[in-house]
Enzyme design. Structure first.
Site, PDB file in Angstrom:
ATOM      1  N   LYS A 159       0.877  -1.184   0.000  1.00 25.57           N
ATOM      2  CA  LYS A 159       0.000   0.000   0.000  1.00 25.57           C
ATOM      3  C   LYS A 159       0.899   1.213   0.000  1.00 25.57           C
ATOM      4  CE  LYS A 159      -2.573   1.826   3.587  1.00 25.57           C
ATOM      5  NZ  LYS A 159      -3.786   2.084   4.406  1.00 25.57           N
ATOM      6  N   ARG A 176     -10.911  -1.618   6.942  1.00 21.19           N
ATOM      7  CA  ARG A 176     -10.023  -2.621   7.559  1.00 21.19           C
ATOM      8  C   ARG A 176      -9.628  -2.200   8.971  1.00 21.19           C
ATOM      9  NH1 ARG A 176      -5.240   0.161   9.082  1.00 21.19           N
ATOM     10  NH2 ARG A 176      -3.561  -0.119   7.581  1.00 21.19           N
ATOM     11  N   GLN A 205     -12.728   8.190  10.585  1.00 18.45           N
ATOM     12  CA  GLN A 205     -12.731   6.746  10.895  1.00 18.45           C
ATOM     13  C   GLN A 205     -13.840   6.351  11.865  1.00 18.45           C
ATOM     14  OE1 GLN A 205     -10.423   4.750   9.437  1.00 18.45           O
ATOM     15  NE2 GLN A 205      -9.344   6.477   8.527  1.00 18.45           N
ATOM     16  N   SER A 215      -6.424  11.746  16.829  1.00 19.53           N
ATOM     17  CA  SER A 215      -5.034  12.071  16.461  1.00 19.53           C
ATOM     18  C   SER A 215      -4.315  12.672  17.661  1.00 19.53           C
ATOM     19  CB  SER A 215      -5.017  13.087  15.321  1.00 19.53           C
ATOM     20  OG  SER A 215      -5.902  12.713  14.318  1.00 19.53           O
ATOM     21  N   MET A 239      -7.116   2.704  18.705  1.00 17.66           N
ATOM     22  CA  MET A 239      -6.886   2.638  17.259  1.00 17.66           C
ATOM     23  C   MET A 239      -6.210   3.877  16.671  1.00 17.66           C
ATOM     24  SD  MET A 239      -8.138  -0.323  16.941  1.00 17.66           S
ATOM     25  CE  MET A 239      -7.875  -0.484  15.190  1.00 17.66           C
ATOM     26  N   GLY A 240      -6.184   4.968  17.409  1.00 20.13           N
ATOM     27  CA  GLY A 240      -5.680   6.221  16.810  1.00 20.13           C
ATOM     28  C   GLY A 240      -4.166   6.308  16.754  1.00 20.13           C
ATOM     29  N   THR A 241      -3.486   5.651  17.703  1.00 18.96           N
ATOM     30  CA  THR A 241      -2.031   5.793  17.790  1.00 18.96           C
ATOM     31  C   THR A 241      -1.335   4.883  16.784  1.00 18.96           C
ATOM     32  OG1 THR A 241      -2.280   6.333  20.120  1.00 18.96           O
ATOM     33  CG2 THR A 241      -0.070   5.724  19.380  1.00 18.96           C
ATOM     34  N   ASP A 242      -0.845   5.499  15.701  1.00 16.47           N
ATOM     35  CA  ASP A 242      -0.204   4.718  14.644  1.00 16.47           C
ATOM     36  C   ASP A 242       1.106   5.358  14.189  1.00 16.47           C
ATOM     37  OD1 ASP A 242      -1.241   6.947  13.466  1.00 16.47           O
ATOM     38  OD2 ASP A 242      -2.313   5.915  11.869  1.00 16.47           O
ATOM     39  N   LYS A 291       2.348   9.819  18.962  1.00 14.86           N
ATOM     40  CA  LYS A 291       0.903   9.873  19.229  1.00 14.86           C
ATOM     41  C   LYS A 291       0.597   9.076  20.502  1.00 14.86           C
ATOM     42  CE  LYS A 291      -1.217  10.404  14.679  1.00 14.86           C
ATOM     43  NZ  LYS A 291      -1.963   9.663  13.653  1.00 14.86           N
TER      44      LYS A 291
HETATM   45  P1  NAD Z   1      -9.770  12.835  11.330  1.00 13.99           P
HETATM   46  O1  NAD Z   1      -8.792  13.904  10.993  1.00 13.99           O
HETATM   47  O2  NAD Z   1     -10.976  12.666  10.479  1.00 13.99           O
HETATM   48  O3  NAD Z   1     -10.256  12.988  12.859  1.00 13.99           O
HETATM   49  C1  NAD Z   1      -9.329  13.264  13.869  1.00 13.99           C
HETATM   50  C2  NAD Z   1      -9.892  12.938  15.223  1.00 13.99           C
HETATM   51  O4  NAD Z   1      -8.910  13.239  16.211  1.00 13.99           O
HETATM   52  C3  NAD Z   1     -11.107  13.768  15.585  1.00 13.99           C
HETATM   53  O5  NAD Z   1     -11.850  13.039  16.547  1.00 13.99           O
HETATM   54  C4  NAD Z   1     -10.468  15.003  16.222  1.00 13.99           C
HETATM   55  O6  NAD Z   1     -11.360  15.694  17.066  1.00 13.99           O
HETATM   56  C5  NAD Z   1      -9.341  14.368  17.002  1.00 13.99           C
HETATM   57  N1  NAD Z   1      -8.176  15.236  17.188  1.00 13.99           N
HETATM   58  C6  NAD Z   1      -7.581  16.043  16.280  1.00 13.99           C
HETATM   59  N2  NAD Z   1      -6.509  16.646  16.839  1.00 13.99           N
HETATM   60  C7  NAD Z   1      -6.421  16.196  18.112  1.00 13.99           C
HETATM   61  C8  NAD Z   1      -5.548  16.423  19.190  1.00 13.99           C
HETATM   62  N3  NAD Z   1      -4.506  17.236  19.069  1.00 13.99           N
HETATM   63  N4  NAD Z   1      -5.768  15.790  20.366  1.00 13.99           N
HETATM   64  C9  NAD Z   1      -6.798  14.929  20.501  1.00 13.99           C
HETATM   65  N5  NAD Z   1      -7.661  14.662  19.503  1.00 13.99           N
HETATM   66  C10 NAD Z   1      -7.482  15.283  18.330  1.00 13.99           C
HETATM   67  O7  NAD Z   1      -8.902  11.501  11.379  1.00 13.99           O
HETATM   68  P2  NAD Z   1      -9.376   9.997  11.169  1.00 13.99           P
HETATM   69  O8  NAD Z   1      -9.197   9.621   9.737  1.00 13.99           O
HETATM   70  O9  NAD Z   1     -10.679   9.769  11.821  1.00 13.99           O
HETATM   71  O10 NAD Z   1      -8.219   9.230  11.973  1.00 13.99           O
HETATM   72  C11 NAD Z   1      -8.166   9.268  13.390  1.00 13.99           C
HETATM   73  C12 NAD Z   1      -6.851   8.683  13.866  1.00 13.99           C
HETATM   74  O11 NAD Z   1      -6.782   7.309  13.509  1.00 13.99           O
HETATM   75  C13 NAD Z   1      -5.626   9.327  13.250  1.00 13.99           C
HETATM   76  O12 NAD Z   1      -4.649   9.482  14.260  1.00 13.99           O
HETATM   77  C14 NAD Z   1      -5.167   8.320  12.222  1.00 13.99           C
HETATM   78  O13 NAD Z   1      -3.785   8.402  11.952  1.00 13.99           O
HETATM   79  C15 NAD Z   1      -5.520   7.026  12.938  1.00 13.99           C
HETATM   80  N6  NAD Z   1      -5.664   5.858  12.068  1.00 13.99           N
HETATM   81  C16 NAD Z   1      -5.234   4.674  12.570  1.00 13.99           C
HETATM   82  C17 NAD Z   1      -5.344   3.538  11.797  1.00 13.99           C
HETATM   83  C18 NAD Z   1      -4.911   2.214  12.356  1.00 13.99           C
HETATM   84  O14 NAD Z   1      -4.880   1.223  11.620  1.00 13.99           O
HETATM   85  N7  NAD Z   1      -4.606   2.119  13.616  1.00 13.99           N
HETATM   86  C19 NAD Z   1      -5.897   3.600  10.499  1.00 13.99           C
HETATM   87  C20 NAD Z   1      -6.348   4.832  10.036  1.00 13.99           C
HETATM   88  C21 NAD Z   1      -6.246   5.959  10.837  1.00 13.99           C
END
Ligand code: NAD
Length: 321
Positions: A67, A110, A138, A199, A219-222, A226
């Site tokens: 990817k 996924r 997400q 994020s 799931m957010g920490t990648d 983060k």
């Molecule tokens: P998005 O930009 O659409 O949404 C961001 C989210 O994080 C919102 O809820 C926002 O309010 C919050 N946010 C933004 N800045 C912030 C900060 N400084 N402190 C706390 N919260 C904050 O993003 P998304 O596409 O929904 O992705 C969300 C997270 O998931 C991202 O960190 C992304 O990298 C991660 N992600 C992880 C995977 C995985 O496989 N683990 C896959 C895709 C995305």
């Protein structure tokens, strides 16, 4: 070679397909049948973009590919999604390109499948309240997938930007779940399963708030730096992940490992639970954490399903290089 565009991916790959593909590849990874290759991720010094590759080979499913893509923060203003990716699949017998598959929808589906697989295998069977921390792109995929693996009766949600919550509330309403926006502590006091998908770069949930028996899909920490959880949550929990190497370097466990409250050896691949070689949750009081870092093999697994189903339904475009 097949071309499977974003629209076709959305048409052919449902949540059940993604769940089955991700569960199978996590199992294959834990058996040593599938391997992720080192991730490349670089700031390119243009358009503020982060660009990289996630690749791997699943010997059990015979899926080889990469990817490519990343994050372009200025895209929203251009009417495009900030995350952009494309999956390239290769014939593992010859190395020839077999499919080009749009990766944007598949990434969301996924990622949601990974946390749903974790909830299916690790949350208490009687989990009734789902806590959602995060309300970005997400989050709606996460909510829909989680709602299919437990009989949740209510969704509690918190987001640092409350103006983003109505979109998540609308999805809860659509799937028939009462929705309440609450403060973080109140969310933890009631939720049986919690998904964090933000994020954030600092802990959003503290250990003292977490009830015994909670399952957290983090799931957010990648990425390095983060963070969504107090590292003490991991210290007091049984920790699972998609891939241990990513969990300790770019996942949520990076912080607990750096603070020496846990070690890499304390973290179990979720695939071991799927394969039945680890018992998973062993009591109703245990706190379980799934550190979902997002591995390339997840992308390849769902892209391969997309290519197969699109070809079967005559929706893929044939092209020659
Ligand atoms: P998005 O930009 O659409 O949404 C961001 C989210 O994080 C919102 O809820 C926002 O309010 C919050 N946010 C933004 N800045 C912030 C900060 N400084 N402190 C706390 N919260 C904050 O993003 P998304 O596409 O929904 O992705 C969300 C997270 O998931 C991202 O960190 C992304 O990298 C991660 N992600 C992880 C995977 C995985 O496989 N683990 C896959 C895709 C995305």
């Amino acid at each position: 070679m097949l071309i499977v565009n974003e629209e076709v991916c959305q048409k052919v790959v449902g949540r059940a397909d993604a769940f089955a593909a991700v569960e199978a590849v996590f199992g294959a990874m834990a058996r040593g049948d599938a391997r992720n290759f080192p991730v490349v991720r670089e700031a390119i010094g243009h358009a503020d973009a982060l660009y990289g590759f996630k690749s791997g080979f699943d010997r059990a499913g015979l899926v080889l590919g990469v990817k490519a893509g990343g994050y372009w923060p200025g895209n929203m203003a251009k009417g495009l999604t900030n995350h952009q990716s494309t999956v390239f699949l290769f014939d593992p017998d010859t190395g020839r390109l077999s499919a080009l598959v749009g990766g944007n929808y598949l990434t969301a589906v996924r990622t949601a499948a990974a946390s749903a697989v974790s909830i299916a295998h690790l949350a208490r069977k009687d989990a009734k309240v789902l806590g959602m921390v995060g309300a970005g792109h997400q989050s709606t995929f996460q909510l829909r997938a989680a709602a299919e693996v437990r009989a949740f009766e209510k969704v509690l949600a918190w987001n640092p930007h409350p103006d983003m919550l109505p979109r998540l509330a609308a999805v809860a309403e659509e799937i028939g779940l009462p929705f309440e926006a609450v403060e973080r502590e109140a969310l933890c006091a009631e939720a049986d399963a919690i998904i964090t998908i933000t994020s954030a770069f600092e802990p959003l949930l503290m250990q003292v708030w977490i009830r015994p028996g909670t399952h957290i899909a983090c799931m957010g920490t990648d990425t390095m730096g983060k963070q969504e959880l107090d590292p003490m949550i991991l210290a007091g929990a049984t920790v699972f992940t998609d891939e241990v190497a990513q969990s300790v370097s770019i996942g949520e466990a990076q912080h607990a490992v750096a603070a020496r409250t846990i070690e890499a050896g304390d973290i179990t691949p979720l695939g071991a639970v799927i394969n039945g070689t680890h018992p998973g949750r062993t009591s109703d009081d245990e706190v379980t954490v799934f550190d979902g870092t997002g591995v390339g093999l997840q992308d390849l697994a769902v892209a391969s399903v997309a290519a197969r189903l699109a070809a079967e339904r005559g929706l893929a475009t044939e092209a020659a290089l």
